[in-house]
Enzyme design. Sequence first.
Site, PDB file in Angstrom:
ATOM      1  N   LYS A  82       0.840  -1.192   0.000  1.00 34.15           N
ATOM      2  CA  LYS A  82       0.000   0.000   0.000  1.00 34.15           C
ATOM      3  C   LYS A  82       0.879   1.247   0.000  1.00 34.15           C
ATOM      4  O   LYS A  82       1.766   1.377   0.861  1.00 34.15           O
ATOM      5  CB  LYS A  82      -0.797   0.006   1.303  1.00 34.15           C
ATOM      6  CG  LYS A  82      -2.285   0.082   1.152  1.00 34.15           C
ATOM      7  CD  LYS A  82      -2.854   0.038   2.564  1.00 34.15           C
ATOM      8  CE  LYS A  82      -4.310   0.213   2.586  1.00 34.15           C
ATOM      9  NZ  LYS A  82      -4.823   0.330   3.958  1.00 34.15           N
TER      10      LYS A  82
HETATM   11  C1  E4P Z   1      -8.377   1.080   4.281  1.00 32.54           C
HETATM   12  O1  E4P Z   1      -7.494   0.505   3.720  1.00 32.54           O
HETATM   13  C2  E4P Z   1      -8.207   1.880   5.504  1.00 32.54           C
HETATM   14  O2  E4P Z   1      -7.366   1.152   6.361  1.00 32.54           O
HETATM   15  C3  E4P Z   1      -9.485   2.108   6.271  1.00 32.54           C
HETATM   16  O3  E4P Z   1     -10.602   1.661   5.571  1.00 32.54           O
HETATM   17  C4  E4P Z   1      -9.620   3.447   6.894  1.00 32.54           C
HETATM   18  O4  E4P Z   1     -10.835   3.494   7.622  1.00 32.54           O
HETATM   19  P1  E4P Z   1     -11.152   4.649   8.682  1.00 32.54           P
HETATM   20  O5  E4P Z   1     -11.414   5.914   7.931  1.00 32.54           O
HETATM   21  O6  E4P Z   1     -12.386   4.158   9.392  1.00 32.54           O
HETATM   22  O7  E4P Z   1      -9.959   4.758   9.563  1.00 32.54           O
END
Ligand code: E4P
Length: 221
Positions: A82
Site C-alpha cells: 500500500k
Molecule cells: C483502508 O485501507 C483503511 O485502512 C481504512 O478503511 C480506513 O478506515 P477509517 O477511515 O475508518 O480509519
Amino acid sequence: MKLFLDTAIYEEVEQGVTWGIVDGVTTNPTLIAKAGMDHEEQVKRICQIVGNDSAEVVSEKMDDMIVEGRRLAAWHKNVIVKVPLTPEGLGAGKVLAGEGTRINVTLCFSVNQALLAAAIGAYIVSPFAGRLDDINEDGMRVVADIVSAYRQQEIKTKVLAASIRNPMHVTQAALAGADIGTMPFAVLKMLFDHPLTEAGQKKFLEDYRKTQEAKPVATKR
Ligand code: E4P
C-alpha cells in the site's frame, strides 16, 4: 463485491475465513498500532489464511518507500503493498508495480486521484468513503464515480471501497459497483443480522423439537 476485513487482528481474520466470507485483509499503520503486535509477524500469519493482505509503507521519501515496499513484498507472496496517494507514493508505486508487485493506492478521495492511481498501474485504488462523509461530502458518490470513470476508460485497477463505517455503506458500495469493500470486524458481523432470519430460525428449531417430542416411543415386540 469481495468482502475484506480492515484489521490487523489475526483472530478476526481467522473467524471471517472460517465463516467463508472473507477474501482479503487491509491494514494501515493505525490498525497495526491498535493490534499491538509485530507488523511482520502479523502480516505473515494473516497471509497464510487469506489470498492477500495490504501492508502499508510508512517511509516518506520515494526511494525509501521503494526499499520498504520491496521488504514488505518479500514477506509473503500474498502481500499487496500500500502506498499513499502522494507524488512520492505514486512514484514508488510505479517502480514497485513495474517489478511485478501488486500495489494498493490508499488515501484516495476523488476521481482525479483515482486516475493517477490507474496511471501507475495500481492493482487496487482505495477511496475512503467514511472520511469523506466525515467532512460532509458524499463518500459513496465518489466511489460510484470512480467505478463509472474506470468502466468508461476501460481501466482494470480494482476499486476498493474503504473507510466503511456501517452496514449501509456495504450495500451502497456493492450497488456502486465496487470490486471490494473493506470493513471493520464489527461491521462484517452486522451483515448477518436480520430480525426475520433470527425469528425464522428460532421458530424452525422450536417446531423441529416439537416433532421430536411427539414421536411415539418404539416398543419391543
Ligand atoms: C483502508 O485501507 C483503511 O485502512 C481504512 O478503511 C480506513 O478506515 P477509517 O477511515 O475508518 O480509519
